[in-house]
Design a protein around this motif. Structure first.
Motif, PDB file in Angstrom:
ATOM      1  N   GLU A  78      12.586  16.504  11.746  1.00  0.00           N
ATOM      2  CA  GLU A  78      11.222  16.996  11.467  1.00  0.00           C
ATOM      3  C   GLU A  78      11.045  18.308  12.213  1.00  0.00           C
ATOM      4  O   GLU A  78      11.311  18.369  13.410  1.00  0.00           O
ATOM      5  N   ASP A  79      10.595  19.348  11.512  1.00  0.00           N
ATOM      6  CA  ASP A  79      10.492  20.655  12.176  1.00  0.00           C
ATOM      7  C   ASP A  79       9.176  20.843  12.936  1.00  0.00           C
ATOM      8  O   ASP A  79       9.093  21.677  13.821  1.00  0.00           O
ATOM      9  N   ASP A  80       8.159  20.093  12.597  1.00  0.00           N
ATOM     10  CA  ASP A  80       6.890  20.218  13.308  1.00  0.00           C
ATOM     11  C   ASP A  80       6.937  19.372  14.576  1.00  0.00           C
ATOM     12  O   ASP A  80       7.093  18.153  14.515  1.00  0.00           O
ATOM     13  N   TYR A  81       6.787  20.040  15.712  1.00  0.00           N
ATOM     14  CA  TYR A  81       6.946  19.358  16.998  1.00  0.00           C
ATOM     15  C   TYR A  81       6.020  18.161  17.138  1.00  0.00           C
ATOM     16  O   TYR A  81       6.434  17.074  17.538  1.00  0.00           O
ATOM     17  N   LEU A  82       4.748  18.357  16.802  1.00  0.00           N
ATOM     18  CA  LEU A  82       3.783  17.286  17.040  1.00  0.00           C
ATOM     19  C   LEU A  82       3.997  16.109  16.093  1.00  0.00           C
ATOM     20  O   LEU A  82       3.875  14.950  16.492  1.00  0.00           O
ATOM     21  N   VAL A  83       4.341  16.406  14.852  1.00  0.00           N
ATOM     22  CA  VAL A  83       4.641  15.318  13.913  1.00  0.00           C
ATOM     23  C   VAL A  83       5.886  14.564  14.386  1.00  0.00           C
ATOM     24  O   VAL A  83       5.929  13.329  14.378  1.00  0.00           O
ATOM     25  N   ALA A  84       6.892  15.315  14.829  1.00  0.00           N
ATOM     26  CA  ALA A  84       8.124  14.686  15.326  1.00  0.00           C
ATOM     27  C   ALA A  84       7.813  13.761  16.500  1.00  0.00           C
ATOM     28  O   ALA A  84       8.342  12.645  16.590  1.00  0.00           O
ATOM     29  N   MET A  85       6.939  14.233  17.403  1.00  0.00           N
ATOM     30  CA  MET A  85       6.593  13.408  18.561  1.00  0.00           C
ATOM     31  C   MET A  85       5.835  12.153  18.135  1.00  0.00           C
ATOM     32  O   MET A  85       6.039  11.067  18.678  1.00  0.00           O
ATOM     33  N   ASP A  86       4.952  12.305  17.146  1.00  0.00           N
ATOM     34  CA  ASP A  86       4.198  11.140  16.644  1.00  0.00           C
ATOM     35  C   ASP A  86       5.146  10.081  16.098  1.00  0.00           C
ATOM     36  O   ASP A  86       5.021   8.888  16.390  1.00  0.00           O
ATOM     37  N   PRO A 111      14.302  14.050  18.326  1.00  0.00           N
ATOM     38  CA  PRO A 111      14.148  14.602  16.990  1.00  0.00           C
ATOM     39  C   PRO A 111      14.925  15.914  16.811  1.00  0.00           C
ATOM     40  O   PRO A 111      15.134  16.650  17.780  1.00  0.00           O
ATOM     41  N   ALA A 112      15.324  16.177  15.589  1.00  0.00           N
ATOM     42  CA  ALA A 112      16.048  17.398  15.254  1.00  0.00           C
ATOM     43  C   ALA A 112      15.153  18.269  14.380  1.00  0.00           C
ATOM     44  O   ALA A 112      14.619  17.795  13.386  1.00  0.00           O
TER      45      ALA A 112
END
Lengths: 118, 199
Positions: A15-23, A38-39
């Motif tokens: 996932e390229d969006d940091y916050l979505v990846a963290m979620d 995440p990558a």
């Protein structure tokens, strides 16, 4: 809360969006899964894939303008179950991936578990 | 020739005005307490991403700097960022919990917490390994030291230390202490395309 279906499973998050990846990562960890990544890009995802035996993967399709299909191909070649986490509709996805489930973000761990292992 | 130049100028003016308004609409969600340095930095990058002039942006915001602070802005070039940077940063900005963080921030955030000091914002573009890189520094020096929680974390700091390296391959440094704040961001402007595996 731990989910029996995800506990101990190694799940790659692409996932390229940091916050979505963290979620997504947090939801998986709460369910007892081990998060790989995440990558944020195809290259990082393929590196992670080569270094770890995976039980499943969650792929965003558009990684900052770069499509994640090479990662999907590599996962298919290894027989690793995966899902697309995307708002894209089916027309954008190559025919070879039509059987792959698509989930809208944000996703709950139960939803991820059902899509990957249900 | 004159008519063409005049038309181009007018079109550029209209385009800039429209983009500026669109940009400000995006930025308006921040509510903008200046002390929330990370958000301000993100806004600066957003401004560049939307092809706006930083100086123009700062002129609008200068009134928000406390009267006892001197503000120095150094930066000749107006770097152009690829549109994907704009998308990435706006995505971050739109997240609901950003608003929640800002609502909680008010005056309890340490940066710019003292009555007097100097704020220096500098940027330039430099070639690093043959690729253009935006180097931005934000330095707050307080006239009187204020005790701060150095390990305090908030959305602005997370954006600088985690999100920018993750999403945009930036290198960042964030040092907060009693005397002030020193923050630097090195942001590659040429995004790399997919690399050949094994190449």
């Amino acid at each position: 809360m731990k989910s029996p279906g995800l506990a101990g499973k190694r799940i790659l998050v692409v996932e390229d969006d940091y916050l979505v990846a963290m979620d997504i990562a947090r939801a998986l960890e709460r369910a007892g899964a081990e998060v790989i990544g995440p990558a944020p890009a195809v290259e990082a995802a393929l590196d992670a894939l080569e270094q770890t035996v995976l039980d499943g993967a969650i792929l965003d399709i558009n990684l900052g303008g770069e499509m994640a299909f090479p990662v999907a191909d590599a996962l298919m070649a290894r027989g690793v179950p995966f899902i697309f986490a995307t708002g894209y509709d089916a027309q954008v996805i190559p025919v070879r991936f039509t059987h792959v489930k698509r989930c809208e973000k944000p996703m709950a761990s139960e939803q991820i578990c059902a899509a990957l292992f249900g | 020739m004159f008519i063409i130049a005049l038309t181009a100028t007018l079109l550029a003016f209209v385009q800039n005005t429209v983009m500026f308004r669109l940009g400000m609409k995006e930025l308006a969600i921040f509510a903008f307490p200046l002390s929330f340095v990370g958000i301000f930095l993100a806004q600066l990058v957003l401004i560049w991403a939307g092809y706006f002039c930083v100086r123009r942006f700062l002129r609008h915001r200068r009134a928000l700097v406390p009267a006892g602070w001197t503000m120095v802005v150094l930066g000749a070039a107006e770097p152009m960022l690829p549109a994907s940077y704009f998308t990435t940063l706006v995505q971050h900005a739109k997240r609901t919990h950003v608003l929640e963080q800002i609502e909680q921030a008010d005056s309890s955030i340490e940066a710019l917490a003292s009555d007097q000091g100097r704020l220096r914002i500098c940027w330039h573009v430099e070639q690093i390994d043959g690729d253009p890189c935006l180097l931005l520094s934000w330095i707050e020096e307080r006239t009187v030291g204020v005790a701060v929680k150095r390990d305090r974390r908030g959305y602005g700091r997370e954006l600088i230390e985690r999100a920018l390296p993750y999403s945009l391959n930036a290198e960042t440094r964030y040092e907060l202490d009693d005397a002030g704040l020193r923050c630097t961001i090195a942001l590659p402007l040429a995004r790399e395309g997919p690399k050949e595996r094994g190449a």
